[in-house]
Design a protein around this motif. Structure first.
Motif, short mmCIF file in Angstrom:
data_model
loop_
_atom_site.label_atom_id
_atom_site.label_comp_id
_atom_site.label_asym_id
_atom_site.label_seq_id
_atom_site.Cartn_x
_atom_site.Cartn_y
_atom_site.Cartn_z
N VAL A 116 0.83 -1.20 0.00
CA VAL A 116 0.00 0.00 0.00
C VAL A 116 0.87 1.26 0.00
O VAL A 116 0.39 2.34 0.27
CB VAL A 116 -0.94 0.02 1.23
N ASP A 174 -6.25 8.54 8.85
CA ASP A 174 -6.64 7.62 7.78
C ASP A 174 -5.98 6.27 8.00
O ASP A 174 -4.75 6.17 8.07
CB ASP A 174 -6.24 8.18 6.41
N VAL A 175 -6.81 5.23 8.13
CA VAL A 175 -6.32 3.89 8.44
C VAL A 175 -6.95 2.89 7.48
O VAL A 175 -8.13 2.99 7.15
CB VAL A 175 -6.66 3.49 9.90
N ARG A 176 -6.15 1.93 7.03
CA ARG A 176 -6.67 0.88 6.16
C ARG A 176 -7.29 -0.22 7.02
O ARG A 176 -6.62 -0.86 7.82
CB ARG A 176 -5.55 0.30 5.29
N ASN A 179 -9.19 -3.66 3.86
CA ASN A 179 -8.88 -3.25 2.49
C ASN A 179 -9.54 -1.95 2.06
O ASN A 179 -9.60 -1.65 0.86
CB ASN A 179 -9.26 -4.36 1.50
N ARG A 180 -10.01 -1.17 3.01
CA ARG A 180 -10.57 0.15 2.71
C ARG A 180 -9.91 1.18 3.59
O ARG A 180 -9.63 0.93 4.76
CB ARG A 180 -12.09 0.18 2.93
N VAL A 181 -9.68 2.37 3.05
CA VAL A 181 -9.11 3.47 3.84
C VAL A 181 -10.27 4.22 4.49
O VAL A 181 -11.12 4.78 3.80
CB VAL A 181 -8.28 4.42 2.96
N SER A 183 -11.58 6.83 7.97
CA SER A 183 -11.17 7.81 8.96
C SER A 183 -11.52 7.28 10.35
O SER A 183 -12.66 6.90 10.60
CB SER A 183 -11.87 9.14 8.71
N ILE A 365 -1.24 7.28 5.37
CA ILE A 365 -2.26 6.23 5.51
C ILE A 365 -1.64 5.06 6.27
O ILE A 365 -0.68 4.45 5.79
CB ILE A 365 -2.78 5.76 4.14
N ASP A 368 -2.73 -0.51 9.12
CA ASP A 368 -3.71 -1.20 9.95
C ASP A 368 -3.81 -0.46 11.29
O ASP A 368 -2.95 0.36 11.63
CB ASP A 368 -3.32 -2.67 10.18
#
Length: 426
Positions: A116, A174-176, A179-181, A183, A365, A368
């Motif tokens: 990522v 912003d955190v994954r 598999n999605r970013v 907030s 980003i 995890d």
């Protein structure tokens, strides 16, 4: 000039006179002595003179030492860090920011491994000395070491003292996640202890600042030993300072009974600007600031009513805001005047937020949620240690005795006037 024997010379003398020592922990003691000599030498350079030495280059004097335990492959070594009468000293060889840099390195590498990363992250990896990348096993080993220390720090007991002042603040990262970013809300709690020292109390990461989230976070602090105030024993959390988030207010009321809530005056000024516009808000905020220029609790509340009356005609919406927020904007006035400037807003936590933001902006980003705890937890741990070893208290011992007197005084007898003498026992 008095001769000062080094730690290493002392150890060698001990080894020569005690053969058993050479077969027991001589390597650990040798490392300890060597590190202590390096620390003392660096302190001598900073001070401009050795112990008991008279030189024209001296800029300050030693003022005792503070203990520091360092974990090494040879075992834990006990070091003594010299304290100075003016200024502060921390030896470069112990690198107070090393843990944070290591955590940042691990987070960036984790993002790079997980696919990522961006071009910027790739450049950062190379800038850190890894032209060919880094293996997952290496990152896992680094992370495990950091996570253990951060976990112990964030889960440590809080029953070693009481905390009259609690500061709560939140920011979004912003955190994954799956598999999605997304907030996520990062909340941090700091406090001032009964000894007048600042401490980091905890942090948590959640989807949003809901009442349930704040309640769970504050409950975790209580489970770790955060003391609440009661009528029988008022030496607990006396004032909680934060912005006006509904979920936070409800959680404070439910979990921290006996604590007054101080609404951050800076956030309130921003609320006024949002309501009437930036151009019209300047004279309004200037008038509101006169409330905080008073020197007694009675004067604060009298000026508060004067400001409301003055705004009722031209700015009725602001007057209504002040009317509703009187108790929460003036909670500080019941505490000793020496504490007012540091408890009526969240400004004391701003430096900490800037340090967190500086590290977070590099990652952008997070790969995890665990990496957030790893990096931010390391930043908080380093800041906590800086506060712990600070030469000066955040609040003086005298003002903390005034606070104890205030909290134990009958209702209505908490106002302090300039020059008032309080004869209290330590």
């Amino acid at each position: 000039m008095t001769h000062h024997q080094s730690a290493l010379t002392t150890l060698i003398s001990e080894v020569l006179t005690d053969p058993d020592l050479a077969h027991n922990d001589v390597f650990r003691r040798l490392l300890q002595a060597g590190l202590q000599d390096l620390i003392d030498a660096e302190a001598t350079v900073k001070i401009g003179a050795g112990p008991h030495e008279r030189t024209p280059d001296r800029v300050t004097h030693r003022n005792g030492t503070r203990p520091k335990t360092l974990a090494t492959p040879a075992g834990e070594v006990d070091l003594q860090i010299p304290k100075l009468r003016q200024g502060s000293f921390f030896p470069a060889l112990l690198s107070p920011r090393r843990r944070v840099d290591k955590a940042l390195y691990a987070v960036i590498c984790q993002a790079w491994i997980d696919g990522v990363s961006t071009r910027k992250v790739d450049h950062l990896i190379k800038a850190l000395g890894n032209d060919t990348g880094i293996s997952k096993s290496t990152v896992s080993r680094i992370c495990a070491d950091i996570d253990e220390g951060v976990s112990q720090f964030l889960g440590r007991p809080l029953d070693h003292t009481w905390f009259p002042y609690l500061f709560l603040d939140a920011t979004y990262l912003d955190v994954r996640v799956r598999n999605r970013v997304v907030s996520q809300a990062l909340v941090v709690a700091t406090g001032v202890s009964g000894e007048g020292k600042r401490e980091i109390l905890g942090m948590a990461l959640g989807d949003s600042e809901t009442t349930d989230f704040w309640t769970e976070f504050l409950r975790s602090l209580r489970e770790r030993g955060l003391k609440v105030a009661t009528s029988a024993d008022p030496l607990g959390v006396a004032v909680v300072t934060s912005d006006a988030h509904a979920g936070l207010k409800a959680a404070v009321k439910a979990i921290l009974p006996g604590a007054a809530w101080q609404r951050c005056r800076v956030h309130f000024a921003r609320n006024i600007t949002q309501r009437v516009g930036s151009a019209r808000s300047k004279p309004v905020n200037a008038l509101v600031s006169t409330i905080f220029a008073q020197t007694t609790a009675q004067a604060v509340r009298a000026q508060y009513r004067t400001v409301i009356d003055g705004l009722s005609g031209s700015f009725p919406e602001v007057a209504a805001m002040l009317e509703q927020a009187e108790a929460e904007l003036t909670a500080f006035a019941d505490m000793p005047q020496e504490h007012w400037k540091k408890i009526w807003s969240n400004n004391p936590i701003e430096r900490l937020n800037r340090e967190i933001k500086r590290r977070v902006d590099v990652v952008q980003i997070f790969p995890d949620p665990a990496s957030v705890t790893r990096l931010v937890g390391a930043v908080l741990q380093e800041q906590h240690e800086e506060w712990l070893y600070a030469e000066r208290r955040y609040f003086s011992e005298v003002s903390m005795r005034k606070l104890i007197h205030t909290l134990n005084a009958p209702t209505g007898q908490t106002d302090h006037h300039p020059g008032q003498e309080l004869f209290l026992t330590a």
